[in-house]
Design a protein around this motif. Structure first.
Motif, PDB file in Angstrom:
ATOM      1  N   HIS A 101       0.842  -1.205   0.000  1.00  0.00           N
ATOM      2  CA  HIS A 101       0.000   0.000   0.000  1.00  0.00           C
ATOM      3  C   HIS A 101       0.874   1.251   0.000  1.00  0.00           C
ATOM      4  N   PHE A 102       1.905   1.250   0.847  1.00  0.00           N
ATOM      5  CA  PHE A 102       2.805   2.403   0.950  1.00  0.00           C
ATOM      6  C   PHE A 102       3.575   2.592  -0.361  1.00  0.00           C
ATOM      7  N   LEU A 103       4.091   1.486  -0.905  1.00  0.00           N
ATOM      8  CA  LEU A 103       4.871   1.542  -2.145  1.00  0.00           C
ATOM      9  C   LEU A 103       4.038   2.115  -3.292  1.00  0.00           C
ATOM     10  N   GLU A 104       2.799   1.649  -3.385  1.00  0.00           N
ATOM     11  CA  GLU A 104       1.930   2.118  -4.477  1.00  0.00           C
ATOM     12  C   GLU A 104       1.686   3.623  -4.373  1.00  0.00           C
ATOM     13  N   ALA A 105       1.432   4.091  -3.140  1.00  0.00           N
ATOM     14  CA  ALA A 105       1.186   5.528  -2.940  1.00  0.00           C
ATOM     15  C   ALA A 105       2.429   6.342  -3.311  1.00  0.00           C
ATOM     16  N   VAL A 106       3.607   5.854  -2.920  1.00  0.00           N
ATOM     17  CA  VAL A 106       4.864   6.577  -3.190  1.00  0.00           C
ATOM     18  C   VAL A 106       5.129   6.630  -4.696  1.00  0.00           C
ATOM     19  N   VAL A 107       4.968   5.489  -5.371  1.00  0.00           N
ATOM     20  CA  VAL A 107       5.272   5.430  -6.813  1.00  0.00           C
ATOM     21  C   VAL A 107       4.308   6.319  -7.609  1.00  0.00           C
ATOM     22  N   LYS A 108       3.012   6.292  -7.230  1.00  0.00           N
ATOM     23  CA  LYS A 108       2.036   7.120  -7.953  1.00  0.00           C
ATOM     24  C   LYS A 108       2.340   8.612  -7.768  1.00  0.00           C
ATOM     25  N   LYS A 109       2.696   8.967  -6.541  1.00  0.00           N
ATOM     26  CA  LYS A 109       3.031  10.369  -6.248  1.00  0.00           C
ATOM     27  C   LYS A 109       4.294  10.777  -7.013  1.00  0.00           C
ATOM     28  N   PHE A 110       5.269   9.867  -7.063  1.00  0.00           N
ATOM     29  CA  PHE A 110       6.524  10.145  -7.786  1.00  0.00           C
ATOM     30  C   PHE A 110       6.241  10.376  -9.273  1.00  0.00           C
ATOM     31  N   ASP A 111       5.394   9.529  -9.845  1.00  0.00           N
ATOM     32  CA  ASP A 111       5.049   9.654 -11.267  1.00  0.00           C
ATOM     33  C   ASP A 111       4.353  10.986 -11.535  1.00  0.00           C
ATOM     34  N   GLU A 112       3.448  11.343 -10.628  1.00  0.00           N
ATOM     35  CA  GLU A 112       2.682  12.592 -10.774  1.00  0.00           C
ATOM     36  C   GLU A 112       3.614  13.803 -10.698  1.00  0.00           C
ATOM     37  N   ILE A 113       4.532  13.808  -9.708  1.00  0.00           N
ATOM     38  CA  ILE A 113       5.408  14.980  -9.515  1.00  0.00           C
ATOM     39  C   ILE A 113       6.491  15.047 -10.586  1.00  0.00           C
ATOM     40  N   SER A 114       7.023  13.869 -11.001  1.00  0.00           N
ATOM     41  CA  SER A 114       8.081  13.898 -12.019  1.00  0.00           C
ATOM     42  C   SER A 114       7.542  14.351 -13.374  1.00  0.00           C
ATOM     43  N   ASN A 115       6.234  14.156 -13.614  1.00  0.00           N
ATOM     44  CA  ASN A 115       5.636  14.633 -14.871  1.00  0.00           C
ATOM     45  C   ASN A 115       5.255  16.108 -14.817  1.00  0.00           C
ATOM     46  N   SER A 116       5.180  16.662 -13.607  1.00  0.00           N
ATOM     47  CA  SER A 116       4.883  18.101 -13.486  1.00  0.00           C
ATOM     48  C   SER A 116       6.211  18.867 -13.352  1.00  0.00           C
ATOM     49  N   ASP A 117       6.132  20.175 -13.378  1.00  0.00           N
ATOM     50  CA  ASP A 117       7.369  20.978 -13.264  1.00  0.00           C
ATOM     51  C   ASP A 117       7.535  21.526 -11.855  1.00  0.00           C
ATOM     52  N   ALA A 118       7.428  20.660 -10.865  1.00  0.00           N
ATOM     53  CA  ALA A 118       7.559  21.099  -9.465  1.00  0.00           C
ATOM     54  C   ALA A 118       9.000  21.502  -9.184  1.00  0.00           C
ATOM     55  N   GLU A 119       9.160  22.578  -8.441  1.00  0.00           N
ATOM     56  CA  GLU A 119      10.494  23.127  -8.174  1.00  0.00           C
ATOM     57  C   GLU A 119      11.155  22.511  -6.940  1.00  0.00           C
ATOM     58  N   GLY A 120      10.337  22.040  -6.001  1.00  0.00           N
ATOM     59  CA  GLY A 120      10.882  21.587  -4.703  1.00  0.00           C
ATOM     60  C   GLY A 120      11.646  20.282  -4.790  1.00  0.00           C
ATOM     61  N   LYS A 121      11.948  19.743  -3.609  1.00  0.00           N
ATOM     62  CA  LYS A 121      12.746  18.507  -3.536  1.00  0.00           C
ATOM     63  C   LYS A 121      11.865  17.264  -3.335  1.00  0.00           C
ATOM     64  N   GLU A 122      10.554  17.398  -3.645  1.00  0.00           N
ATOM     65  CA  GLU A 122       9.652  16.253  -3.424  1.00  0.00           C
ATOM     66  C   GLU A 122      10.097  15.011  -4.199  1.00  0.00           C
ATOM     67  N   CYS A 123      10.534  15.237  -5.442  1.00  0.00           N
ATOM     68  CA  CYS A 123      10.943  14.110  -6.296  1.00  0.00           C
ATOM     69  C   CYS A 123      12.093  13.330  -5.664  1.00  0.00           C
ATOM     70  N   GLU A 124      13.100  14.062  -5.164  1.00  0.00           N
ATOM     71  CA  GLU A 124      14.249  13.402  -4.514  1.00  0.00           C
ATOM     72  C   GLU A 124      13.809  12.641  -3.271  1.00  0.00           C
ATOM     73  N   ASN A 125      12.886  13.262  -2.504  1.00  0.00           N
ATOM     74  CA  ASN A 125      12.416  12.599  -1.280  1.00  0.00           C
ATOM     75  C   ASN A 125      11.658  11.310  -1.599  1.00  0.00           C
ATOM     76  N   LEU A 126      10.824  11.356  -2.633  1.00  0.00           N
ATOM     77  CA  LEU A 126      10.072  10.157  -3.024  1.00  0.00           C
ATOM     78  C   LEU A 126      11.004   9.074  -3.563  1.00  0.00           C
ATOM     79  N   LEU A 127      12.012   9.520  -4.312  1.00  0.00           N
ATOM     80  CA  LEU A 127      12.979   8.569  -4.858  1.00  0.00           C
ATOM     81  C   LEU A 127      13.798   7.929  -3.735  1.00  0.00           C
ATOM     82  N   ALA A 128      14.099   8.732  -2.700  1.00  0.00           N
ATOM     83  CA  ALA A 128      14.832   8.197  -1.537  1.00  0.00           C
ATOM     84  C   ALA A 128      13.982   7.133  -0.839  1.00  0.00           C
ATOM     85  N   LEU A 129      12.670   7.375  -0.743  1.00  0.00           N
ATOM     86  CA  LEU A 129      11.770   6.378  -0.126  1.00  0.00           C
ATOM     87  C   LEU A 129      11.802   5.068  -0.914  1.00  0.00           C
ATOM     88  N   ILE A 130      11.740   5.174  -2.248  1.00  0.00           N
ATOM     89  CA  ILE A 130      11.761   3.961  -3.089  1.00  0.00           C
ATOM     90  C   ILE A 130      13.102   3.243  -2.935  1.00  0.00           C
TER      91      ILE A 130
END
Length: 341
Positions: free
Chosen positions: A103-132
């Motif tokens: 359940h946790f993995l699915e939520a993290v991967v979906k969020k990562f896909d959503e943020i990596s496809n958008s042009d977000a400026e913050g470090k969310e992508c790195e944090n999600l990738l660190a979780l994976i």
């Protein structure tokens, strides 16, 4: 249409449920806020008790939301804190059941896909990738998913992607080499050819060169060439994981061998990696087949038995068939044979 009196009971139920969920969220939040390496054992124990006392669905959702709020921030999270949070998920994944990690993995991967496809400026992508990366480090997920993400990043190959590739390789590169050296070799050659074609487009050439050097260091198993690489914290926490997870299933058989595509399409095609959640999206048996089977089954037994089945409220074909088999078999071996058929 829902009649008013029914609507009222539904509303009160919802209020009660909301109150319960609020209480549960507070408890989980309190435990996660206190999380650190020394008290990991006691906190995982308390969360296990909460899993026993509440529904799995509510617990999974509450825990995932709390962890995501704690770890996915616009600022870069300290690596140590990330590891402790993921280690907690890993311990619960082994002690409570694999649906916790799934359940946790699915939520993290979906969020990562959503943020990596958008042009977000913050470090969310790195944090999600660190979780994976740490979910892979602590044997919740198989290297297949990490390779899928790396392939996706190499195929798009923007400057942001190069940063993410470097970040991921620094965290799990040597583990990937140990698990599947051939896949890593293919990935490196693909990245090299991509780098040659994209050379003119990218402004920051040094970053690309640095990524290629890191990849070559990984291929040659040369740890000294990777700046800031320190396997010590992960190893220390892995030892702690081994002491907390006493069961024999603490090895790699509880790893979720799931691809990126499967996780992103989970709502459409089901979750085959969780027992009982598999669904292909297509009806299993066509209507024509079921009609034929129904006729065959009814033809074999007397109308008296069918009437009895109806009286006992055997309301589906399969229930009726089982009932008729049990009622008309000569002995247990005959019943066994017929049920198998």
């Amino acid at each position: 249409y829902i009649p008013p009196q029914v609507r009222k009971t539904l509303e009160t139920l919802d209020d009660k449920k909301r109150e319960e969920l609020g209480r549960l969220k507070k408890m989980v939040n309190g435990l996660i806020n206190r999380l650190s390496e020394p008290n990991l054992a006691s906190i995982s124990g308390q969360l296990e008790e909460l899993y026993m006392a509440n529904s799995r669905k509510d617990m999974n959702e509450t825990l995932t939301d709390t962890l995501m709020n704690a770890c996915v921030t616009a600022a870069a999270m300290p690596a140590r804190l990330m590891m402790e949070h993921v280690l907690l998920v890993s311990v619960l994944h082994h002690t409570v059941g694999i649906e916790v990690g799934a359940h946790f993995l699915e939520a993290v991967v979906k969020k990562f896909d959503e943020i990596s496809n958008s042009d977000a400026e913050g470090k969310e992508c790195e944090n999600l990738l660190a979780l994976i990366a740490h979910l892979y480090n602590f044997h919740v997920v198989h290297c297949l998913l990490v390779f899928d993400i790396l392939k996706k990043l190499v195929s798009t190959f923007t400057e942001k992607d190069i940063e993410l590739i470097l970040f991921l390789l620094k965290n799990v590169g040597f583990s990937l080499r140990k698990d599947d050296a051939l896949a890593l070799k293919d990935l490196i050659s693909e990245a090299q050819s991509k780098a040659n074609t994209a050379e003119k487009k990218l402004k920051d050439q040094t970053r690309v060169r640095f990524m290629l050097e890191t990849m070559l260091a990984l291929r040659n198993n040369d740890m000294r060439k990777i700046p800031g690489y320190d396997p010590e914290p992960v190893e220390k926490l892995r030892k702690l994981q081994r002491t907390l997870v006493h069961s024999s299933s603490s090895g790699k058989e509880t790893q979720l061998r799931v691809s990126l595509e499967s996780l992103l399409n989970a709502d459409r095609v089901g979750r085959w990696w969780i027992i009982g959640s598999s669904w292909s999206g297509a009806p299993m048996i066509s209507n024509a087949d079921s009609k034929v089977q129904q006729k065959l089954r009814i033809g074999k037994v007397s109308s008296k038995v069918m009437e009895l089945a109806r009286k006992q409220r055997m309301n589906t074909d399969i229930r009726r068939s089982i009932f008729c088999v049990l009622m008309t078999s000569e002995d247990f071996m005959d019943a066994f044979e017929k049920l198998l058929k």
